[in-house]
Scaffold this motif. Structure first.
Motif, PDB file in Angstrom:
ATOM      1  N   ILE A   1       0.857  -1.180   0.000  1.00 49.21           N
ATOM      2  CA  ILE A   1       0.000   0.000   0.000  1.00 49.21           C
ATOM      3  C   ILE A   1       0.895   1.232   0.000  1.00 49.21           C
TER       4      ILE A   1
ATOM      5  N   GLN B   1      -3.349   3.685  -1.137  1.00 49.85           N
ATOM      6  CA  GLN B   1      -3.736   3.025  -2.377  1.00 49.85           C
ATOM      7  C   GLN B   1      -2.998   1.699  -2.492  1.00 49.85           C
ATOM      8  N   VAL B   2      -3.695   0.621  -2.837  1.00 44.54           N
ATOM      9  CA  VAL B   2      -3.031  -0.665  -3.063  1.00 44.54           C
ATOM     10  C   VAL B   2      -2.212  -0.533  -4.337  1.00 44.54           C
ATOM     11  N   THR B   3      -0.903  -0.794  -4.244  1.00 49.98           N
ATOM     12  CA  THR B   3      -0.022  -0.663  -5.409  1.00 49.98           C
ATOM     13  C   THR B   3       0.345  -2.008  -6.016  1.00 49.98           C
TER      14      THR B   3
ATOM     15  N   LYS C   1       3.209  -5.337  -9.488  1.00 46.66           N
ATOM     16  CA  LYS C   1       2.314  -4.189  -9.610  1.00 46.66           C
ATOM     17  C   LYS C   1       0.938  -4.640 -10.085  1.00 46.66           C
ATOM     18  N   LEU C   2      -0.106  -3.952  -9.640  1.00 46.96           N
ATOM     19  CA  LEU C   2      -1.464  -4.286 -10.071  1.00 46.96           C
ATOM     20  C   LEU C   2      -1.608  -4.218 -11.587  1.00 46.96           C
TER      21      LEU C   2
ATOM     22  N   GLU D   1      -9.882  -4.216  -7.673  1.00 43.05           N
ATOM     23  CA  GLU D   1      -8.711  -4.961  -8.137  1.00 43.05           C
ATOM     24  C   GLU D   1      -7.906  -4.257  -9.226  1.00 43.05           C
TER      25      GLU D   1
ATOM     26  N   GLY E   1      -6.952  -0.378  -7.360  1.00 41.60           N
ATOM     27  CA  GLY E   1      -6.233  -0.422  -6.095  1.00 41.60           C
ATOM     28  C   GLY E   1      -6.833   0.446  -5.008  1.00 41.60           C
TER      29      GLY E   1
END
Length: 154
Positions: free
Chosen positions: A30, A35-37, A54-55, A113, A116
């Motif tokens: 994060i 933000q989810v990275t 990475k997403l 998903e 993020g």
């Protein structure tokens, strides 16, 4: 819009588009902005090695595995400025509202998903209590001792 939770991703195998298994999901990274990275993947080797995925490099999140488009450029070291749910002990940390209300201990996060964006937090009051899902439209403040989330409409 598909939502994911960290608890469902943890331990899930990660495959290349060619069917090669490269490891399992170990953690969620994060950014300081909440933000989810990406995902932290442990590779199967003589010594466990952790890599950041990475997403953007994920082709699909399936019910039984995650597929990435290519392996070579995708796996990098975990960025020094990223915060991890498990490693940095965010799970189990107390959540507070911006008004100072104690919301419970962080148990899981719900995120979009592809983007993020964390949109909800699952909390608990202890071992034998039920969990509660708390929605938030604003990024969290990830403090050293607590996590502050906005739970009021803005």
């Amino acid at each position: 819009m598909t939502l994911r939770t960290f608890s469902l991703l943890k331990g899930m195998p990660v495959f290349t588009i060619k069917g090669e298994r490269i490891g399992t999901v170990h953690d969620l990274s994060i950014s300081e902005m909440g933000q989810v990275t990406g995902l932290v993947v442990h590779q199967q080797a003589l010594f466990k090695r952790a890599f950041h995925l990475k997403l953007d490099d994920i082709s699909s999140f399936g019910p039984d595995g995650i597929v990435i488009s290519q392996q070579d450029s995708t796996l990098t070291k975990v960025p020094a400025d990223s915060i991890c749910l498990s490693k940095d002990e965010l799970l189990g940390r107390m959540l507070f509202s911006e008004m100072g209300e104690e919301l419970g201990l962080l148990q899981d996060v719900y995120f979009k998903e592809k983007m993020g964006t964390i949109i909800a937090y699952e909390t608990t009051d202890g071992f034998f209590s039920e969990s509660t899902v708390i929605e938030s439209k604003q990024p969290p403040a990830l403090g050293k001792d607590t996590i502050i989330v906005s739970v009021y409409e803005q």
